[in-house]
Design a protein around this motif. Sequence first.
Motif, PDB file in Angstrom:
ATOM      1  N   ALA A   1       0.833  -1.202   0.000  1.00 49.61           N
ATOM      2  CA  ALA A   1       0.000   0.000   0.000  1.00 49.61           C
ATOM      3  C   ALA A   1       0.867   1.251   0.000  1.00 49.61           C
ATOM      4  O   ALA A   1       0.604   2.213  -0.734  1.00 49.61           O
ATOM      5  N   LEU A   2       1.936   1.258   0.804  1.00 52.37           N
ATOM      6  CA  LEU A   2       2.813   2.418   0.875  1.00 52.37           C
ATOM      7  C   LEU A   2       3.594   2.598  -0.421  1.00 52.37           C
ATOM      8  O   LEU A   2       3.784   3.722  -0.895  1.00 52.37           O
ATOM      9  N   ILE A   3       4.043   1.486  -1.006  1.00 52.51           N
ATOM     10  CA  ILE A   3       4.763   1.548  -2.287  1.00 52.51           C
ATOM     11  C   ILE A   3       3.864   2.131  -3.369  1.00 52.51           C
ATOM     12  O   ILE A   3       4.282   3.000  -4.146  1.00 52.51           O
ATOM     13  N   ASN A   4       2.605   1.668  -3.440  1.00 56.37           N
ATOM     14  CA  ASN A   4       1.661   2.187  -4.426  1.00 56.37           C
ATOM     15  C   ASN A   4       1.403   3.676  -4.202  1.00 56.37           C
ATOM     16  O   ASN A   4       1.280   4.459  -5.148  1.00 56.37           O
ATOM     17  N   GLY A   5       1.306   4.065  -2.924  1.00 51.24           N
ATOM     18  CA  GLY A   5       1.074   5.459  -2.614  1.00 51.24           C
ATOM     19  C   GLY A   5       2.214   6.343  -3.068  1.00 51.24           C
ATOM     20  O   GLY A   5       2.006   7.404  -3.673  1.00 51.24           O
ATOM     21  N   LEU A   6       3.462   5.919  -2.806  1.00 55.71           N
ATOM     22  CA  LEU A   6       4.631   6.697  -3.203  1.00 55.71           C
ATOM     23  C   LEU A   6       4.781   6.757  -4.723  1.00 55.71           C
ATOM     24  O   LEU A   6       5.127   7.801  -5.287  1.00 55.71           O
ATOM     25  N   ALA A   7       4.501   5.633  -5.388  1.00 60.92           N
ATOM     26  CA  ALA A   7       4.575   5.601  -6.849  1.00 60.92           C
ATOM     27  C   ALA A   7       3.535   6.531  -7.464  1.00 60.92           C
ATOM     28  O   ALA A   7       3.817   7.270  -8.417  1.00 60.92           O
ATOM     29  N   GLY A   8       2.321   6.502  -6.911  1.00 59.31           N
ATOM     30  CA  GLY A   8       1.269   7.378  -7.409  1.00 59.31           C
ATOM     31  C   GLY A   8       1.623   8.843  -7.208  1.00 59.31           C
ATOM     32  O   GLY A   8       1.370   9.680  -8.080  1.00 59.31           O
ATOM     33  N   ALA A   9       2.211   9.155  -6.059  1.00 56.85           N
ATOM     34  CA  ALA A   9       2.596  10.534  -5.769  1.00 56.85           C
ATOM     35  C   ALA A   9       3.660  11.020  -6.751  1.00 56.85           C
ATOM     36  O   ALA A   9       3.585  12.136  -7.279  1.00 56.85           O
TER      37      ALA A   9
ATOM     38  N   ALA B   1      -0.093  14.502  -2.486  1.00 62.63           N
ATOM     39  CA  ALA B   1      -0.967  14.026  -1.407  1.00 62.63           C
ATOM     40  C   ALA B   1      -2.153  13.246  -1.969  1.00 62.63           C
ATOM     41  O   ALA B   1      -2.503  12.174  -1.458  1.00 62.63           O
ATOM     42  N   SER B   2      -2.776  13.780  -3.023  1.00 66.08           N
ATOM     43  CA  SER B   2      -3.949  13.125  -3.606  1.00 66.08           C
ATOM     44  C   SER B   2      -3.623  11.736  -4.138  1.00 66.08           C
ATOM     45  O   SER B   2      -4.317  10.756  -3.848  1.00 66.08           O
ATOM     46  N   GLN B   3      -2.565  11.672  -4.943  1.00 63.44           N
ATOM     47  CA  GLN B   3      -2.189  10.393  -5.520  1.00 63.44           C
ATOM     48  C   GLN B   3      -1.730   9.416  -4.441  1.00 63.44           C
ATOM     49  O   GLN B   3      -2.075   8.230  -4.466  1.00 63.44           O
ATOM     50  N   GLY B   4      -0.958   9.928  -3.487  1.00 63.63           N
ATOM     51  CA  GLY B   4      -0.487   9.070  -2.407  1.00 63.63           C
ATOM     52  C   GLY B   4      -1.626   8.532  -1.570  1.00 63.63           C
ATOM     53  O   GLY B   4      -1.697   7.332  -1.277  1.00 63.63           O
TER      54      GLY B   4
END
Length: 279
Positions: free
Chosen positions: A4-12, A76-79
């Motif tokens: 979940a954190l990896i996806n959040g950082l990648a999205g950000a 923030a939004s993507q993350g």
Amino acid sequence: MSAALINGLAGAGGGIVAELITYPLQTVSTRQQIERDPSNSTSRDGIIRQMYQVVKQEGWERLYGGLTPSLVGMAASQGVYYYFYQVFRNRAESAALKRWKKGVGDGSISIFQSITVAALSGCINVLLTNPIWVVVTRMQTYKKTNKMRPTHGLPCALDETSRNAVVENIPYRTSHVVQEVYDDAGLWGFWNGVTPTLIMVSNPTIQFMLYETILKNLRRKRASNLKGADGLTTLEIFLLGAIAKLGATLVTYPLLVVKSRLQVKQGLDDDKRYHYKAD
């Protein structure tokens, strides 16, 4: 590090890159959305022409007004979105696996569940990041003029000419906008436009429905083709996705206009017919 954190950082990270590339277009688009007077030439100008007008009249920097809070907002939004999407999807998949072990289902989540996961993630994202986008909208639509705008901390003893000269040289900073929003509407002012934005969470759902409908019809027409029903090229799939996104955008665009008009500063001297309230 969790998925979940990896996806959040990648999205950000991806969101920041996209924002840097498209920001001038977003600034001009937002300005067009808040134009209340249809007789105004700017409401009829094309994107390139209006970008030229902004540069000519206000300078290059106005095309990037609000870029810093926008980058923060995009990250923030993507993350937030991708983090919660992964969290909710993990839970949905875990529940589906438990049902499968009990002899119910095939162990995978349904399309409806996927849409629900995306919608929940989108709603949380909107509620948490809306204050940032209120600030960004105001900074994008701020125009350099000779009119005095309210400021904080300027000496009252200055005559009008001096105050105007001082105000003209003060950058429209994020801190000014935050104070301005709070003075205008209090704490809840940072959630102006949140209702249409929440409704706009349906955009990906509409896009998915359009994509599946078009894809189903295309496969039906090609059922007798030698390639078979699944014989779609990469280009065709790309075009289907683009058409579906275009359709979803056309459906939800009026909500984007409403959101921008709710978030922009309501001038005290503006025509009262053009004032918007979030009720």
